[in-house]
Design a protein around this motif. Sequence first.
Motif, PDB file in Angstrom:
ATOM      1  N   MET A 128       0.848  -0.994   0.106  1.00 22.22           N
ATOM      2  CA  MET A 128      -0.256   0.073  -0.116  1.00 22.22           C
ATOM      3  C   MET A 128       0.966   1.135   0.042  1.00 22.22           C
ATOM      4  SD  MET A 128      -2.799  -1.288   2.847  1.00 22.22           S
ATOM      5  CE  MET A 128      -1.652  -2.068   3.716  1.00 22.22           C
ATOM      6  N   VAL A 129       2.192   1.033   0.187  1.00 26.82           N
ATOM      7  CA  VAL A 129       2.948   2.369  -0.006  1.00 26.82           C
ATOM      8  C   VAL A 129       4.404   1.785  -0.905  1.00 26.82           C
ATOM      9  CG1 VAL A 129       2.617   3.197   2.318  1.00 26.82           C
ATOM     10  CG2 VAL A 129       4.301   1.463   2.087  1.00 26.82           C
ATOM     11  N   PHE A 130       5.054   2.744  -1.426  1.00 29.74           N
ATOM     12  CA  PHE A 130       6.485   2.575  -2.054  1.00 29.74           C
ATOM     13  C   PHE A 130       7.518   2.530  -1.105  1.00 29.74           C
ATOM     14  CE2 PHE A 130       9.757   3.931  -4.487  1.00 29.74           C
ATOM     15  CZ  PHE A 130      10.050   3.076  -5.516  1.00 29.74           C
ATOM     16  N   ILE A 131       8.522   1.395  -1.424  1.00 30.32           N
ATOM     17  CA  ILE A 131       9.607   1.558  -0.423  1.00 30.32           C
ATOM     18  C   ILE A 131      11.000   2.038  -1.222  1.00 30.32           C
ATOM     19  CG2 ILE A 131      11.108   0.175   0.849  1.00 30.32           C
ATOM     20  CD1 ILE A 131       8.331   0.403   2.263  1.00 30.32           C
ATOM     21  N   ASN A 132      11.519   2.979  -0.541  1.00 28.31           N
ATOM     22  CA  ASN A 132      12.597   3.554  -1.156  1.00 28.31           C
ATOM     23  C   ASN A 132      13.831   2.585  -0.970  1.00 28.31           C
ATOM     24  OD1 ASN A 132      14.916   5.035  -2.070  1.00 28.31           O
ATOM     25  ND2 ASN A 132      14.182   6.817  -1.385  1.00 28.31           N
ATOM     26  N   ALA A 133      14.173   1.824  -1.979  1.00 28.27           N
ATOM     27  CA  ALA A 133      15.401   0.937  -1.594  1.00 28.27           C
ATOM     28  C   ALA A 133      16.609   1.523  -1.065  1.00 28.27           C
ATOM     29  CB  ALA A 133      15.772  -0.049  -2.768  1.00 28.27           C
ATOM     30  N   ASN A 134      16.806   2.747  -1.364  1.00 26.60           N
ATOM     31  CA  ASN A 134      18.144   3.351  -1.007  1.00 26.60           C
ATOM     32  C   ASN A 134      18.001   3.837   0.434  1.00 26.60           C
ATOM     33  OD1 ASN A 134      19.372   3.334  -3.512  1.00 26.60           O
ATOM     34  ND2 ASN A 134      18.223   5.277  -4.320  1.00 26.60           N
ATOM     35  N   SER A 135      16.964   3.785   0.788  1.00 27.58           N
ATOM     36  CA  SER A 135      16.614   4.151   2.541  1.00 27.58           C
ATOM     37  C   SER A 135      16.841   3.130   3.614  1.00 27.58           C
ATOM     38  CB  SER A 135      15.383   4.870   2.601  1.00 27.58           C
ATOM     39  OG  SER A 135      14.332   3.929   2.549  1.00 27.58           O
ATOM     40  N   ILE A 136      16.839   1.831   2.908  1.00 23.77           N
ATOM     41  CA  ILE A 136      17.097   0.708   3.781  1.00 23.77           C
ATOM     42  C   ILE A 136      18.254   0.608   4.680  1.00 23.77           C
ATOM     43  CG2 ILE A 136      17.260  -1.911   3.952  1.00 23.77           C
ATOM     44  CD1 ILE A 136      15.626  -1.944   1.244  1.00 23.77           C
ATOM     45  N   ARG A 137      17.974   0.300   6.030  1.00 23.13           N
ATOM     46  CA  ARG A 137      19.118   0.147   6.947  1.00 23.13           C
ATOM     47  C   ARG A 137      18.842  -0.874   8.042  1.00 23.13           C
ATOM     48  NH1 ARG A 137      20.474   3.342   3.702  1.00 23.13           N
ATOM     49  NH2 ARG A 137      21.246   5.501   4.008  1.00 23.13           N
ATOM     50  N   ARG A 138      19.908  -1.403   8.514  1.00 26.09           N
ATOM     51  CA  ARG A 138      19.721  -2.228   9.521  1.00 26.09           C
ATOM     52  C   ARG A 138      19.062  -1.485  10.540  1.00 26.09           C
ATOM     53  NH1 ARG A 138      21.596  -7.419   8.209  1.00 26.09           N
ATOM     54  NH2 ARG A 138      23.096  -7.504   6.682  1.00 26.09           N
ATOM     55  N   ALA A 139      18.199  -2.339  11.438  1.00 27.54           N
ATOM     56  CA  ALA A 139      17.694  -1.900  12.513  1.00 27.54           C
ATOM     57  C   ALA A 139      18.666  -1.770  13.741  1.00 27.54           C
ATOM     58  CB  ALA A 139      16.406  -2.464  13.052  1.00 27.54           C
ATOM     59  N   SER A 140      18.682  -0.591  14.507  1.00 25.03           N
ATOM     60  CA  SER A 140      19.597  -0.598  15.486  1.00 25.03           C
ATOM     61  C   SER A 140      19.412  -1.847  16.735  1.00 25.03           C
ATOM     62  CB  SER A 140      19.140   0.653  16.603  1.00 25.03           C
ATOM     63  OG  SER A 140      17.818   0.391  17.085  1.00 25.03           O
ATOM     64  N   PHE A 141      20.444  -2.083  17.218  1.00 23.72           N
ATOM     65  CA  PHE A 141      20.867  -3.477  18.332  1.00 23.72           C
ATOM     66  C   PHE A 141      19.383  -3.221  19.024  1.00 23.72           C
ATOM     67  CE2 PHE A 141      22.152  -5.575  21.814  1.00 23.72           C
ATOM     68  CZ  PHE A 141      22.324  -7.075  21.209  1.00 23.72           C
ATOM     69  N   GLN A 142      19.159  -2.274  19.661  1.00 23.59           N
ATOM     70  CA  GLN A 142      18.011  -2.321  20.716  1.00 23.59           C
ATOM     71  C   GLN A 142      16.909  -2.529  19.866  1.00 23.59           C
ATOM     72  OE1 GLN A 142      17.596   1.431  22.960  1.00 23.59           O
ATOM     73  NE2 GLN A 142      15.836   0.683  23.835  1.00 23.59           N
ATOM     74  N   THR A 143      16.521  -2.052  18.738  1.00 24.90           N
ATOM     75  CA  THR A 143      15.142  -2.431  17.999  1.00 24.90           C
ATOM     76  C   THR A 143      15.157  -3.902  17.554  1.00 24.90           C
ATOM     77  OG1 THR A 143      15.212  -0.070  16.941  1.00 24.90           O
ATOM     78  CG2 THR A 143      13.963  -1.692  15.691  1.00 24.90           C
ATOM     79  N   SER A 144      16.465  -4.238  17.036  1.00 18.87           N
ATOM     80  CA  SER A 144      16.382  -5.793  16.873  1.00 18.87           C
ATOM     81  C   SER A 144      15.917  -6.649  18.095  1.00 18.87           C
ATOM     82  CB  SER A 144      17.655  -6.271  16.389  1.00 18.87           C
ATOM     83  OG  SER A 144      17.861  -5.600  15.090  1.00 18.87           O
ATOM     84  N   LEU A 145      16.398  -6.235  19.351  1.00 17.03           N
ATOM     85  CA  LEU A 145      16.145  -7.006  20.508  1.00 17.03           C
ATOM     86  C   LEU A 145      14.595  -6.819  20.948  1.00 17.03           C
ATOM     87  CD1 LEU A 145      19.204  -6.436  22.818  1.00 17.03           C
ATOM     88  CD2 LEU A 145      18.618  -8.415  21.788  1.00 17.03           C
ATOM     89  N   LEU A 146      14.343  -5.764  20.644  1.00 19.22           N
ATOM     90  CA  LEU A 146      12.853  -5.407  20.940  1.00 19.22           C
ATOM     91  C   LEU A 146      11.831  -6.426  20.061  1.00 19.22           C
ATOM     92  CD1 LEU A 146      12.655  -1.642  21.214  1.00 19.22           C
ATOM     93  CD2 LEU A 146      11.924  -3.298  23.215  1.00 19.22           C
ATOM     94  N   ALA A 147      12.470  -6.376  18.834  1.00 22.18           N
ATOM     95  CA  ALA A 147      11.447  -7.267  17.892  1.00 22.18           C
ATOM     96  C   ALA A 147      11.742  -8.718  18.345  1.00 22.18           C
ATOM     97  CB  ALA A 147      12.187  -6.975  16.525  1.00 22.18           C
ATOM     98  N   ARG A 148      12.931  -9.181  18.590  1.00 20.53           N
ATOM     99  CA  ARG A 148      13.027 -10.651  18.889  1.00 20.53           C
ATOM    100  C   ARG A 148      12.610 -11.135  20.308  1.00 20.53           C
ATOM    101  NH1 ARG A 148      16.170 -12.932  15.286  1.00 20.53           N
ATOM    102  NH2 ARG A 148      17.081 -11.659  13.705  1.00 20.53           N
ATOM    103  N   PHE A 149      12.860 -10.301  21.306  1.00 20.67           N
ATOM    104  CA  PHE A 149      12.473 -10.588  22.847  1.00 20.67           C
ATOM    105  C   PHE A 149      11.406  -9.830  23.700  1.00 20.67           C
ATOM    106  CE2 PHE A 149      16.827 -11.577  21.723  1.00 20.67           C
ATOM    107  CZ  PHE A 149      16.960 -12.957  21.625  1.00 20.67           C
TER     108      PHE A 149
END
Length: 680
Positions: A128-149
Amino acid sequence: MESNAGKLQDYLNSLLNELGAPINWTQEDAHQFYVRFCDPQLLGSRLILEVRYVKELQNDNVLLIAEVLNPDTFTPFVLPFNGDKWTVALTVPNNGAKYKKGDILTAVAEELKFNKLSDEKENRKLGMVFINANSIRRASFQTSLLARFGERIVQKLAEQLGPLEKIAPLIVSQIESQIENDILRLEAKLNKQENELRANFREQEIKLQEEYRQKEEMFNKEKSKIDRQLKKLEGQKKLISDEESLLDMRKRELEEQKEALNKEAQKLEGYKKSLKSQFERFRLVHPLLENEDDEDNTISNDQTIHWSDQEDIIATIQGALHEQCDLQYERDVIECFVGALKTNQLIILHGPSGTGKSSLARNFSKIIKGAKTYTIRVQSSWTDKQDILGFFNPIDYQYVSTEFLDALVEAKKNPQSLYLICLDEMNLSHVEYYFAEFLSAMEEENPKITLYSKHFQKLAYEMIKPYITVDENGLEFLDEEKCKQIQSDSERWKVQNCFDLRYRYPAEFEIPRNVRFIGTMNMDHTVKGLSPKIIDRSFVIELRYPEDEEGLIEELEKIKVSKLISVDLEKDLTVTVMDEDCRQKAKELNPLLDQLGARLNRRALDQIGYYGSTVNSHLKFDQIIRGKILPRIQVSRSEETVQALEQLLQKLKHQSDISLLTQMKIEEMLSQGRTITYWR
């Protein structure tokens, strides 16, 4: 936090329910979604993504399929219209950062522009939106931990061990070690369970093999028994087959006898008609003075009520139909029917089977003193007016009539009585093929139809002149004594035929003003549509199943009418005054109706004006919308036509009272596919 997350998911659901599935979006729908949902105070333009699928492509790019996560709970958003998770697809260079399944990324969401997509239909399915491929970044460590745990575990770690970025290596090492130990314990447990399952499986296998052997023995015994029974049944079947052959032979003999009897019956019927025809021919009575049975002559005045004396004639008709014919119709239907009768338009009754279309036409005359209904069943083979009017035989100077034309002849002899001619299932054939001349003629001051050439009528009159006599009232009759001098039967028939051409079937036949035409129709793949010419000269009434049938019957029980209604055709069923307000309201709709290919011409506006003066109801313009305006609409669907119909609905709501039924009909038309039409 869970409450806020639920609100964000609920907001997404409500927004998508409002806009519909993305596959059906317009550019404006995509813009509304981006502005409203990707607002910084809600989701924000930077999305959190979890990679679910990675595939290398042949063009040195990598395809990523990722799920959009809720920034509060880091759970995937669920789309309400199909129950799937919200996914996005994008490509990144193969020589750039490497991504794998489970990676948590962030990316900038941009507004989806259809005109920039190479394959609009396919890309609209991706998200439903367009993703700018040049804007892709790995999430911060804290965000990754939040997403996993989850937030609670990450918060506890931060409180006890300090900033997450500093202790990240230790946490990862400990987690990996714990995971390895868990895996080893899980493998040992699984191996033990596998051994136990193998042992149980072997034990069950031995048990099942023994059961199978026992059942196989039982099956073989039963099979032998059934085989013996089948042999016995085969013998019985042969005997039955022989008996059936004898019965078939006898049946064929009976069919042949029946066919022969039918032929004899047809011959007898032909002889009967021939004798009747000859008897009629030699009665030598003036065709317009024939005496026919008239049951109404025996009805006294105290058994009737007068139309004009009724305070509410619509309720009176409802009560009479209920009491005398066991028919229940809502007030709106009777109002439309009476209004259309008064304005002398072709009345089209349509609706589902069992709603009483034919019953209304057939039984309305039963509650009107002296009225008659003739039901003409339309055939799919009808192609011109001869199918409904008959034809002229120039050899015998005979007009071969039809039930339809004879009904008009009878109506002409009884000008004070109402005659309803109902074309049952009128659209089994193209209506304009067989009925267009009537609709055109009815607009004239003295409506007439042509049956044959006037030349033959003149010749016919010359033939009967020697046999004509005139009575004291100036009426011409065939002189019986002169006709007896005709030697040939065929000549006598020809004289009578010529006399009928003069008085019963003239070349130009005037349509009696006491006749009203009604058509019933169904809409399915077996019938023909109605042309604009037919719709323009008609009033359409849709019959429905009553929403509250018990309540309607209870109401009609209070107004039961057992007497016949006496009608003065000139006074009660004729209109000469026009409702200018209704006419002007309809005329103001023409700019919108122009866009829908349904502009109201002068004829239609006049009919609307006359109808408005006949109906005493605050919903009369609503009836005009359903009966005269909406049936004209049949146009290809586009943004312009949809917008025009929506504007028409709003204007009608503002302009006058509009019923829920009319609103639902317009909304139904708006929800249709490639064509917007009333006839669906």
